[in-house]
Structures are given as structure tokens and as C-alpha cells.
Write a protein that holds these residues in place. Structure first.
Motif, mmCIF file in Angstrom:
data_model
loop_
_atom_site.group_PDB
_atom_site.id
_atom_site.type_symbol
_atom_site.label_atom_id
_atom_site.label_comp_id
_atom_site.label_asym_id
_atom_site.label_seq_id
_atom_site.Cartn_x
_atom_site.Cartn_y
_atom_site.Cartn_z
ATOM 1 N N ALA A 290 18.316 15.342 -52.235
ATOM 2 C CA ALA A 290 18.193 15.764 -53.628
ATOM 3 C C ALA A 290 19.465 16.464 -54.103
ATOM 4 C CB ALA A 290 16.985 16.684 -53.788
ATOM 5 N N ILE A 291 20.027 17.321 -53.239
ATOM 6 C CA ILE A 291 21.258 18.026 -53.595
ATOM 7 C C ILE A 291 22.406 17.034 -53.767
ATOM 8 C CG2 ILE A 291 22.981 19.673 -52.753
ATOM 9 C CD1 ILE A 291 20.689 21.160 -51.378
ATOM 10 N N PHE A 292 22.470 16.028 -52.888
ATOM 11 C CA PHE A 292 23.529 15.023 -52.999
ATOM 12 C C PHE A 292 23.464 14.296 -54.338
ATOM 13 C CE2 PHE A 292 24.507 10.477 -52.737
ATOM 14 C CZ PHE A 292 25.872 10.540 -52.447
ATOM 15 N N TRP A 293 22.262 13.851 -54.722
ATOM 16 C CA TRP A 293 22.162 13.090 -55.954
ATOM 17 C C TRP A 293 22.375 13.971 -57.179
ATOM 18 C CZ3 TRP A 293 22.975 8.238 -55.904
ATOM 19 C CH2 TRP A 293 22.611 7.472 -54.816
ATOM 20 N N ALA A 294 22.030 15.267 -57.079
ATOM 21 C CA ALA A 294 22.323 16.185 -58.182
ATOM 22 C C ALA A 294 23.834 16.337 -58.342
ATOM 23 C CB ALA A 294 21.670 17.538 -57.925
ATOM 24 N N ALA A 295 24.539 16.459 -57.218
ATOM 25 C CA ALA A 295 25.993 16.574 -57.266
ATOM 26 C C ALA A 295 26.618 15.283 -57.786
ATOM 27 C CB ALA A 295 26.539 16.908 -55.876
ATOM 28 N N TRP A 296 26.075 14.137 -57.349
ATOM 29 C CA TRP A 296 26.583 12.849 -57.814
ATOM 30 C C TRP A 296 26.359 12.693 -59.321
ATOM 31 C CZ3 TRP A 296 29.642 9.194 -55.979
ATOM 32 C CH2 TRP A 296 29.611 7.919 -56.562
ATOM 33 N N ILE A 357 23.644 7.184 -63.638
ATOM 34 C CA ILE A 357 23.436 8.598 -63.965
ATOM 35 C C ILE A 357 21.958 8.848 -64.264
ATOM 36 C CG2 ILE A 357 24.043 10.460 -65.565
ATOM 37 C CD1 ILE A 357 26.659 8.934 -66.096
ATOM 38 N N TYR A 358 21.374 7.945 -65.036
ATOM 39 C CA TYR A 358 19.974 8.106 -65.435
ATOM 40 C C TYR A 358 19.047 8.117 -64.220
ATOM 41 C CZ TYR A 358 15.589 7.117 -67.902
ATOM 42 O OH TYR A 358 14.315 7.158 -68.380
ATOM 43 N N ARG A 359 19.304 7.230 -63.246
ATOM 44 C CA ARG A 359 18.447 7.159 -62.060
ATOM 45 C C ARG A 359 18.569 8.403 -61.190
ATOM 46 N NH1 ARG A 359 20.281 1.757 -62.142
ATOM 47 N NH2 ARG A 359 21.802 2.110 -60.486
ATOM 48 N N CYS A 360 19.716 9.047 -61.251
ATOM 49 C CA CYS A 360 19.926 10.233 -60.406
ATOM 50 C C CYS A 360 18.911 11.328 -60.691
ATOM 51 C CB CYS A 360 21.338 10.780 -60.607
ATOM 52 S SG CYS A 360 22.611 9.829 -59.753
ATOM 53 N N THR A 361 18.481 11.474 -61.932
ATOM 54 C CA THR A 361 17.498 12.514 -62.256
ATOM 55 C C THR A 361 16.179 12.264 -61.534
ATOM 56 O OG1 THR A 361 16.804 11.295 -64.241
ATOM 57 C CG2 THR A 361 18.567 12.906 -64.511
ATOM 58 N N TRP A 366 12.193 13.424 -57.218
ATOM 59 C CA TRP A 366 11.279 12.861 -56.214
ATOM 60 C C TRP A 366 11.628 13.315 -54.802
ATOM 61 C CZ3 TRP A 366 11.407 7.323 -58.697
ATOM 62 C CH2 TRP A 366 10.547 7.310 -59.790
ATOM 63 N N LEU A 367 12.907 13.401 -54.493
ATOM 64 C CA LEU A 367 13.298 13.810 -53.142
ATOM 65 C C LEU A 367 12.993 15.281 -52.885
ATOM 66 C CD1 LEU A 367 16.660 11.882 -52.696
ATOM 67 C CD2 LEU A 367 14.554 11.538 -51.402
ATOM 68 N N ILE A 368 13.269 16.142 -53.867
ATOM 69 C CA ILE A 368 13.017 17.566 -53.663
ATOM 70 C C ILE A 368 11.515 17.833 -53.554
ATOM 71 C CG2 ILE A 368 12.881 18.309 -56.092
ATOM 72 C CD1 ILE A 368 14.560 20.722 -55.327
ATOM 73 N N SER A 369 10.709 17.059 -54.271
ATOM 74 C CA SER A 369 9.259 17.213 -54.180
ATOM 75 C C SER A 369 8.729 16.670 -52.855
ATOM 76 C CB SER A 369 8.584 16.491 -55.347
ATOM 77 O OG SER A 369 7.185 16.629 -55.288
#
Length: 563
Positions: A290-296, A357-361, A366-369
Motif C-alpha cells: 500500500a505504501i509503495f502504490w501511494a508513493a507511486w 494514477i487512478y488505479r493506484c488509489t 484495498w492493500l492496507i485494508s
């Protein structure tokens, strides 16, 4: 016009009396976190704080003994209710009423309770979505509709599981259905059980959906039935230690197994109840993802604003397809200036970056949950055939398979997985094959909300799925024999490229939401997908062609004569 017509409707009453927005006047205990993060919106701050706090609380929750299921229900639900009150305030009542009404229907609705529950739950969700559409159009803030969507899945899934438990015709269902969902049959829950299922703290804000049977097994510690295939060199005691149960439990469930010290013959399948083991690593791995995709998500727009924008000929100030308005309490999805006048090639390249970008949200949420659910223990699926713990029960996507899929089926199978399972369970497998795909897409569109863009996306997706089946059945065998492993890198690349183009074409209306904007979006791409899908459905035959055999075609012909 819609706003005027609803000015005296129940929606107006709800808006006037029960809508609590995130204003400066509302008490926010974590406002200091927002200030530390440079003014991050409070709805996002509250969500992240609650979800992250669920990680240590999940570890503590495991310490509550399964011999006290009532206590586990109560504590899990109490924490979840506190989360909801912090994030949604009085709108938490929507979730409470939704679950209580479903409980009454399931217990007293008679033989048609599952149909009544579906109509009531979907009706409530639709009204809530319509309220948001009328009074909060264009706002991009977290609200109760997200958890209500997940709860609608939980409650309707529960109603159908109860229906299956009472049905005398369950054995007449399709073999696939019986194999996959027979274990979900259940009796109506108690009031405490349904409240625990509704408000479980690791799952209430962002899901993903899970069925009541698995939740109850998790609370009561009864585990999941798993199968272990013997290697032929292990004793009963060794297998029991490997899979996490006692030798007595293993012997009890398998009559053909000898004593603890006896070697189990190779290939023997042993059934046993697997109890959750581990999960901490899997939970933290999801958090890292989740952190990776937030940074991406934050890094890719920066690239577009800089050199990437220049390469595409886009002004730096307009370099993100979906811009967030910085006005207080508002966040709108906007289209960059001149987007609808671009050439098709420029549009395809740009929308590929923007949709990423849109999919990253979704990846982040979903990953953090999923990680929070794993740390609490709810994500345990059982053991695999080698006896290793499987923590994929609440996996909602595979980012690798979505990003590198070479066909749309792979994308659909690995995106919002738990919603797909819900659609299959309550709709797809219960309707005739002649129209179950279209009915499932319609239900999915209704579930997402009253926006024409959703209906345009899912209506098109239904035909794309049918066209994809014809392409795979008629064209793929000429490149790869049925059952052969992927070995043609050019075939994979072309498939991946086409899948990305098709996916971005489909998702445009899903993001745009309005019919006018969606039509503009497709106009600029000359409706190429609609035309292509139409040609495929008209030209390619529906029946599957005989696949190319690995051996000589003559052998296949001789075998046919012999038969």
C-alpha cells in the motif's frame, strides 16, 4: 431539474437532518495529523488513522480467546462503531439500520427472504447514492456510501447463504456452484453475531467483502477445512506438526490413516481443520504494498508535470488528467484543457499514464485494508496442499496480474475479487447462461451508483466479455495449443497492449460519470472498441473450434476413427 424535483423528498429530509460534512466546526481529534501532513483533508486523515490503528489492535484482538465468542463479537463491533462515528458521524446510523433490517428480514421474511433482502439492501444503497449525487455532485470525499456498498454485499450474501441452508433443492444447483459455495450455507445469525459481522473494526471502513460463515469460524476459532497430500515419506505425527493440528485430530478425520508413527502412503489426501497460523508477515507485506502504490501515485503525476508532460506536449499546469480542486471541502474530478481535441495516439498514451494514477488509489485502499484483516486473523483461508498457511481469503486484487494481463478475463478475475465473488454467488450462478453475464453487469452497475457513466462502462463490458470468449476460443488456439504454457513473447506483448487500450477505453465513462463527457471521450477515439466488438460478435462463431493438438493431426483423426 433532479434537485428541484427532490426538494421535498425523503432525500431532502435526510440531507437536512442527517448529513454531517467535514467542516471546521466539527470536532476532529486528529487535526494535528492533518497539520503535520501539510493540510491533508480530514476525511483522509481519519481513514488512514483508523486503518493503521487496526494493525496493532488486530494483534491484540488475537489474544481474546476463541472460547469467548461473545466477547470477540462485542469488542470487534465496538471498535468498528467508534471508527465509523469518527469518520461518518451520525451517518453511521445508515450502517446500523441496514444490518438490523436485514436481520429482521432473514429471520422473519419466509421463503422469499433473500429476494426481499436484495431489494431492500440495494434500494437503501441506491437512495443513499442518489442523495450524494444530488447534493454532493463533484465532491471527492470519503462518505458512508463506501462502507454501505460493502455492507450491501455482506447482507445480501448472508440472505442467500441462509436461503441455501434452508433449500431442499441445493443439490440441483450447478456443479461449480455446489463445489464453491456449499460450505457457505448457514443458519440465521443472532443479533450480536450480525452486528459483529457488520462492524468488525478491521473490515468496516474499506472491506473487502467476506461471507458470514468465514467470519463466524474466525470468531469461534473453528478454522477452515483443508486437504494435505502426502509425499509418502512422512508419518502422521510429522504431518500433524506441519499443518498445525494434533495427530489425534488428523487420525479422527481420516479413517484410512494409521497410528501417529505410521508412514502415510504417497498421494493420500488428508482432510483436517486448519487453524490460523502466522499472518503478521502477510499483513505487513500488504502494508508495504500500500505504501509503495501511494508513493507511486505521488511520483507519477510529478513525472507528468515535468519532463513527461513536455514530451506529450501538455502544459505543466494541466499535466494530470484528474485534477483535485484545492478549494476548501471540495475535490473535483476534472479533465485537462483540450483533452477532447487531442489526436488519438496522444490521447491513448496520456490516458494510459493517467489511468495508472487512478488505479493506484484502489491499490492503496484495498492493500492496507487486507493487511489489517490479516493481522486480526480474518484473512486466513486455510492451508494449501503442502500444509502452508494461505492468507488470501480477503485478497481483493493482484496488482501484477492486473498491470500485466494479456486479456480482459485476467483483468476481471484479479480486480475487486471479493465483489466478483459476490456477483457470482448472488447472481451469475443462479441465472440461465443465456443472460447471466448481462444481468451480472447490470447488478454491478446498480451497486456502483446512479451515474450514467457506470452503466455505459458495464454495458459495454458485458459485450467485451462475450467478444473476448469468442476470440480466445477461435483465434488463440492458432497461436498456442489448449493447455500450453505462455511462450510466445510477441503474442503476450500484443495481448497486453490491446488489454491496456481496451481497459482504458472502458474505464473512461467510469471516471467521467456523466453521459455527455463519456460520449465525448469515446467520440475522440472513434468508438473503435464498440465497432471491433460488434464485428467479433457478428463474424466469429459461438462454438469453440477444435484446438490445435500438440501431436500430429493424423493421430487425432485416427483416434477419432477408432472411437
Amino acid at each position: 431539474l433532479i434537485s428541484c424535483s427532490l426538494s421535498r423528498s425523503p432525500l431532502h429530509f435526510l440531507h437536512s437532518h442527517y448529513t454531517m460534512s467535514f467542516t471546521d466546526e466539527v470536532y476532529q481529534p486528529f487535526r494535528f495529523v492533518s497539520e503535520l501532513l501539510g493540510g491533508m483533508p480530514m476525511d483522509q486523515v481519519n481513514f488512514v488513522v483508523c486503518t493503521l490503528s487496526a494493525y496493532p489492535l488486530g494483534l491484540l484482538f488475537r489474544m481474546i480467546p476463541t472460547s469467548s465468542p461473545a466477547l470477540r463479537h462485542q469488542i470487534g463491533a465496538l471498535i468498528g462503531i467508534l471508527y465509523c462515528v469518527l469518520c461518518f458521524r451520525v451517518e453511521t446510523l445508515h450502517l446500523l439500520i441496514h444490518s438490523l433490517v436485514t436481520w429482521v428480514i432473514v429471520n422473519y421474511g419466509g421463503k422469499h427472504q433473500h429476494t426481499i433482502a436484495m431489494v431492500v439492501c440495494m434500494g437503501h444503497l441506491t437512495l443513499s447514492n442518489m442523495h450524494h449525487r444530488v447534493y454532493h455532485w463533484g465532491e471527492f470525499a470519503l462518505n458512508v456510501n463506501g462502507p454501505l456498498m460493502i455492507l450491501t454485499q455482506k447482507m445480501t450474501q448472508l440472505a442467500f447463504a441462509v436461503k441455501d441452508g434452508r433449500s431442499k433443492n441445493f443439490d440441483k444447483m450447478s456443479p461449480n456452484f455446489k463445489k464453491e459455495f456449499a460450505r457457505l450455507k448457514c443458519e440465521p445469525p443472532t443479533l450480536l453475531e450480525i452486528l459483529g459481522h457488520t462492524f468488525f473494526f478491521a473490515n468496516v471502513l474499506c472491506g473487502p467483502n467476506h461471507n458470514y460463515t468465514d467470519y463466524k469460524n474466525f470468531i469461534e476459532g473453528t478454522g477452515r477445512t483443508s486437504t494435505y497430500t502426502s509425499t509418502g515419506t512422512e508419518t502422521v505425527d510429522e504431518i500433524a506438526a506441519k499443518v498445525g493440528c494434533t495427530a489425534a485430530e488428523l487420525i479422527k478425520g481420516n479413517d484410512d490413516v494409521g497410528k501417529g508413527g505410521a508412514t502415510v502412503p504417497k498421494g493420500t489426501e488428508l482432510k483436517y481443520v486448519a487453524v490460523a497460523r502466522g499472518g503478521v508477515f502477510h499483513g505487513l507485506w500488504c502494508l508495504a504494498g500500500a505504501i509503495f502504490w501511494a508513493a507511486w501515485n505521488m511520483g507519477l503525476p510529478a513525472m507528468l508535470v515535468g519532463q513527461g508532460a513536455s514530451l506529450l506536449g501538455v502544459d505543466a499546469s494541466d499535466a494530470v488528467l484528474f485534477l483535485q480542486d484545492v478549494a476548501p471541502k471540495k475535490a473535483k474530478l476534472q479533465v485537462v484543457q483540450g483533452f477532447f481535441t487531442w489526436s488519438m495516439l496522444r490521447l491513448l498514451v496520456y490516458q494510459w499514464l493517467a489511468m495508472q494514477i487512478y488505479r493506484c488509489t484502489f491499490y492503496f485502499a484495498w492493500l492496507i485494508s487486507e493487511g489489517a484483516n490479516n493481522l486480526a486473523g480474518l484473512g486466513f483461508k486455510g492451508n494449501d496442499k503442502e500444509g502452508n498457511p494461505d492468507w488470501s481469503a480477503l485478497t481483493n486484487l493482484s496488482t501484477r496480474k492486473v498491470e500485466f494481463a494479456d486479456n480482459m478475463k485476467t483483468v476481471l478475475d484479479n480486480w475487486n475479487i471479493q465483489t466478483q465473488r459476490w456477483l457470482v454467488f448472488v447472481c451469475y450462478e443462479r441465472l440461465p447462461k443465456s443472460y447471466n453475464t448481462y444481468a451480472t453487469m447490470l447488478l454491478s452497475a446498480l451497486w456502483h451508483g446512479p451515474y450514467l457513466g457506470y452503466y455505459m462502462t458495464f454495458a459495454t463490458a458485458a459485450f467485451v466479455v462475450e467478444a473476448n470468449r469468442k476470440v480466445r476460443n477461435n483465434i488463440r488456439p492458432y497461436f498456442m495449443p489448449t493447455g500450453a504454457k505462455q511462450s510466445n513473447s510477441l503474442y503476450w506483448f500484443l495481448g497486453w497492449l490491446m488489454t491496456i487500450v481496451v481497459l482504458n477505453y472502458l474505464v473512461g465513462p467510469f471516471v467521467e460519470l456523466t453521459a455527455e463527457g463519456s460520449i465525448q471521450y469515446w467520440n475522440n477515439q472513434y468508438w473503435f472498441l464498440h465497432i471491433g466488438v460488434g464485428l467479433v460478435l457478428l463474424i466469429l462463431p459461438g462454438k469453440k473450434k477444435a484446438p490445435r493438438a500438440e501431436g500430429d493431426a493424423k493421430d487425432a483423426k485416427d483416434a477419432k476413427k477408432a472411437s
